[in-house]
Write a protein that holds these residues in place. Structure first.
Motif, short mmCIF file in Angstrom:
data_model
loop_
_atom_site.label_atom_id
_atom_site.label_comp_id
_atom_site.label_asym_id
_atom_site.label_seq_id
_atom_site.Cartn_x
_atom_site.Cartn_y
_atom_site.Cartn_z
N UNK A 41 3.18 -11.99 -11.24
CA UNK A 41 4.25 -11.56 -10.35
C UNK A 41 3.72 -10.41 -9.51
N UNK A 42 4.00 -10.48 -8.23
CA UNK A 42 3.61 -9.42 -7.30
C UNK A 42 4.82 -8.51 -7.11
N UNK A 43 4.65 -7.25 -7.44
CA UNK A 43 5.71 -6.26 -7.22
C UNK A 43 5.26 -5.32 -6.10
N UNK A 44 6.15 -5.07 -5.17
CA UNK A 44 5.86 -4.17 -4.05
C UNK A 44 6.92 -3.08 -4.06
N UNK A 45 6.46 -1.86 -4.14
CA UNK A 45 7.38 -0.72 -4.22
C UNK A 45 8.43 -0.93 -5.31
N UNK A 46 7.97 -1.46 -6.44
CA UNK A 46 8.79 -1.72 -7.64
C UNK A 46 9.80 -2.85 -7.47
N UNK A 78 7.79 2.42 4.55
CA UNK A 78 6.94 2.13 3.42
C UNK A 78 5.62 2.87 3.59
N UNK A 79 5.43 3.85 2.76
CA UNK A 79 4.20 4.63 2.84
C UNK A 79 3.44 4.49 1.54
N UNK A 80 2.21 4.94 1.56
CA UNK A 80 1.37 4.86 0.38
C UNK A 80 0.33 3.77 0.55
N UNK A 81 -0.73 3.88 -0.25
CA UNK A 81 -1.80 2.90 -0.18
C UNK A 81 -1.36 1.59 -0.83
N UNK A 82 -2.13 0.56 -0.55
CA UNK A 82 -1.87 -0.74 -1.15
C UNK A 82 -1.83 -0.62 -2.66
N UNK A 83 -2.81 0.09 -3.22
CA UNK A 83 -2.88 0.24 -4.67
C UNK A 83 -1.66 0.96 -5.24
N UNK A 84 -1.10 1.89 -4.48
CA UNK A 84 0.09 2.62 -4.93
C UNK A 84 1.34 1.75 -4.83
N UNK A 85 1.39 0.90 -3.83
CA UNK A 85 2.59 0.11 -3.55
C UNK A 85 2.66 -1.21 -4.30
N UNK A 86 1.51 -1.83 -4.58
CA UNK A 86 1.47 -3.18 -5.12
C UNK A 86 1.01 -3.17 -6.57
N UNK A 87 1.77 -3.88 -7.38
CA UNK A 87 1.45 -4.01 -8.81
C UNK A 87 1.51 -5.48 -9.16
N UNK A 88 0.55 -5.94 -9.95
CA UNK A 88 0.54 -7.31 -10.46
C UNK A 88 0.80 -7.26 -11.95
N UNK A 94 3.80 -11.22 6.54
CA UNK A 94 3.28 -10.69 7.81
C UNK A 94 3.17 -9.15 7.83
N UNK A 95 2.83 -8.59 6.68
CA UNK A 95 2.62 -7.15 6.58
C UNK A 95 1.22 -6.82 6.06
N UNK A 96 0.38 -7.84 5.93
CA UNK A 96 -0.97 -7.63 5.44
C UNK A 96 -1.10 -7.68 3.93
N UNK A 97 0.00 -7.92 3.23
CA UNK A 97 -0.04 -7.93 1.77
C UNK A 97 -0.82 -9.14 1.28
N UNK A 98 -0.56 -10.31 1.86
CA UNK A 98 -1.31 -11.51 1.48
C UNK A 98 -2.79 -11.34 1.72
#
Length: 166
Positions: A70-75, A1-11, A103-107
């Motif tokens: 809804x939290x979307x991560x990498x779509x 999983x690469x990319x910044x938080x902003x690129x990976x996570x969509x609300x 446990x990946x820092x997303x929270x």
């Protein structure tokens, strides 16, 4: 999983089509406790459904104006964040991720965004955590402080005027 938080996570706003996912997410958060009861599969499913409906009803009655995203991560649909903004404070009603996204820092990143938003608005952030929940350490690290203990829950607050300290 690469990319910044902003690129990976969509609300995005939660909708009626998310009901099945929300049931799955809720089950993932309480199934470990239910498994300790030694119930058969049918009893487990019945209890999961009862718990889900009770929680949903409680949220709707206590927080009718809450915002569900809804939290979307990498779509991929990965979680839910529910907040209730009362004008003077933001209540974090729920923040949950599927097990594979924990446990990946997303929270931490989501909470940091919420805190930044509250700081900009000069509002405190309030949450309740079950005593013994490891998430309490995360909340403390982000500046939340215990303000009340009503077993089995602990009320914690983050304050902008003191950069987290009530």
């Amino acid at each position: 999983m690469t990319g910044s938080f902003e690129e990976r996570v969509r609300l995005r706003p939660a909708g009626p089509d998310d009901e099945g996912f929300l049931r799955e997410l809720h089950a993932s958060t309480i199934l470990p406790e239910i498994a300790l009861m030694g119930l058969d599969a049918g009893q487990t499913q019945l209890l999961l459904e009862q718990q889900y409906q009770a929680r949903k009803s409680t949220y709707l009655s206590h927080y009718p104006d809450a915002t569900y995203v809804i939290i979307e991560i990498d779509r991929n649909i990965a979680g839910l964040q529910c907040t209730n903004d009362s004008g003077e404070q933001i209540l974090l009603v729920d923040l949950a991720l599927l097990p594979q996204y924990r446990n990946q820092g997303i929270g931490s990143q989501l909470l940091t965004r919420l805190i930044d938003n509250a700081r900009d608005q000069q509002k405190r952030v309030v949450l309740h955590v079950l005593a013994g929940n490891p998430a309490q350490r995360l909340y403390e690290r982000l500046g939340f402080r215990v303000t009340e203990t009503t077993p089995p829950y602990i009320r914690m607050e983050w304050h902008p005027a003191t950069d987290g300290n009530p």
